[in-house]
Design a protein around this motif. Sequence first.
Motif, short mmCIF file in Angstrom:
data_model
loop_
_atom_site.label_atom_id
_atom_site.label_comp_id
_atom_site.label_asym_id
_atom_site.label_seq_id
_atom_site.Cartn_x
_atom_site.Cartn_y
_atom_site.Cartn_z
N SER A 87 26.03 95.15 135.83
CA SER A 87 26.84 95.16 137.21
C SER A 87 27.59 93.93 137.77
N TRP A 88 27.19 92.80 136.94
CA TRP A 88 27.90 91.70 137.37
C TRP A 88 27.80 90.60 136.48
N GLY A 89 28.60 89.66 136.58
CA GLY A 89 28.91 88.36 135.67
C GLY A 89 29.00 87.12 136.37
N VAL A 90 28.76 86.09 135.58
CA VAL A 90 28.66 84.63 136.25
C VAL A 90 29.60 83.67 135.09
N PRO A 91 30.15 82.90 135.46
CA PRO A 91 30.58 81.76 134.46
C PRO A 91 29.34 80.87 134.15
N GLU A 93 28.30 77.04 132.92
CA GLU A 93 28.58 75.81 132.91
C GLU A 93 27.84 74.59 132.34
N GLY A 94 26.88 75.28 131.44
CA GLY A 94 25.89 74.44 130.88
C GLY A 94 24.62 75.08 130.61
N GLY A 95 23.95 74.59 129.70
CA GLY A 95 22.49 75.39 129.18
C GLY A 95 21.75 74.32 128.48
N ARG A 96 20.62 74.78 128.41
CA ARG A 96 19.48 74.30 127.37
C ARG A 96 18.30 75.13 127.14
N ILE A 97 17.76 75.14 125.98
CA ILE A 97 16.74 75.73 125.35
C ILE A 97 15.24 74.93 126.04
N LEU A 98 14.80 75.90 126.66
CA LEU A 98 13.27 75.35 126.94
C LEU A 98 12.04 75.64 126.12
N GLY A 99 12.16 76.66 125.40
CA GLY A 99 11.28 77.11 124.73
C GLY A 99 11.75 78.60 123.92
N ASP A 100 10.84 78.95 123.25
CA ASP A 100 11.23 80.26 122.46
C ASP A 100 11.49 81.56 123.41
N ASP A 101 10.78 81.40 124.56
CA ASP A 101 10.73 82.68 125.46
C ASP A 101 11.63 82.16 126.81
N VAL A 102 12.31 81.04 126.94
CA VAL A 102 12.93 80.51 128.10
C VAL A 102 13.87 79.62 127.87
N LEU A 105 20.10 77.83 132.27
CA LEU A 105 21.72 77.75 132.45
C LEU A 105 22.13 77.30 133.51
N ASN A 106 23.14 76.58 133.57
CA ASN A 106 24.00 75.94 134.93
C ASN A 106 24.82 77.05 135.25
N LEU A 107 24.74 77.91 136.23
CA LEU A 107 25.66 79.05 136.59
C LEU A 107 26.71 78.62 137.50
N GLY A 108 27.94 78.91 137.39
CA GLY A 108 29.17 78.79 138.13
C GLY A 108 29.27 79.42 139.44
N ALA A 109 30.53 79.85 139.56
CA ALA A 109 30.92 80.43 141.16
C ALA A 109 30.06 81.43 141.31
N HIS A 112 26.12 78.96 141.81
CA HIS A 112 26.15 77.63 141.71
C HIS A 112 24.62 77.07 141.53
N ASP A 113 24.07 77.28 140.48
CA ASP A 113 22.48 76.75 140.56
C ASP A 113 22.20 76.96 139.10
N ARG A 114 21.29 76.25 138.88
CA ARG A 114 20.56 76.15 137.56
C ARG A 114 19.45 77.21 137.52
N VAL A 115 19.44 77.87 136.58
CA VAL A 115 18.69 79.47 136.44
C VAL A 115 17.90 79.19 135.21
N ARG A 116 16.72 79.66 135.56
CA ARG A 116 15.87 79.90 134.10
C ARG A 116 15.88 81.44 133.95
N PHE A 117 15.94 81.77 132.62
CA PHE A 117 15.87 83.05 132.16
C PHE A 117 14.93 83.29 130.91
N ALA A 118 14.01 84.12 131.23
CA ALA A 118 12.94 84.66 130.30
C ALA A 118 12.70 85.84 129.57
N THR A 119 12.04 85.99 128.56
CA THR A 119 11.70 87.24 127.92
C THR A 119 10.79 88.04 128.68
N SER A 120 10.20 87.37 129.52
CA SER A 120 8.96 88.09 130.70
C SER A 120 8.80 87.33 131.88
#
Length: 124
Positions: A87-91, A93-102, A105-109, A112-120
Amino acid sequence: MHFDQRTQAALRDAGLSLDDLKAVSRNIVETTQADADRLRAFFEEHDTVYSDMDLAHSRDDFPEHTVSYCDLFTHGADIRGYLRFDSWGVPVEGGRILGDDVVELNLGATVHDRVRFATSRDAL
């Protein structure tokens, strides 16, 4: 070439040849592209991911997101693109791999924050 003129001059002063600079620049571009491919694959492989994003409307410490798509491109050492959820999206502006499951991403407008995404949630 990836390096600006000042950086090139400093690296030559440190003993690197023009061929060395070109090789390093090529390696940076290739590594950036590989990271973008891995980040894209992470979101393509998982219909649902969890994040450490602070969402005002979420009661969860690690909210759940239904992934629609992740479209990334590179330019030199930069990773850019767009991450779309149900239901939403975000630009991006950068990213890195922290592991197989994490990943991170640096998210834009709007975020405006660095956010970790994980499989669980446990992976966060």
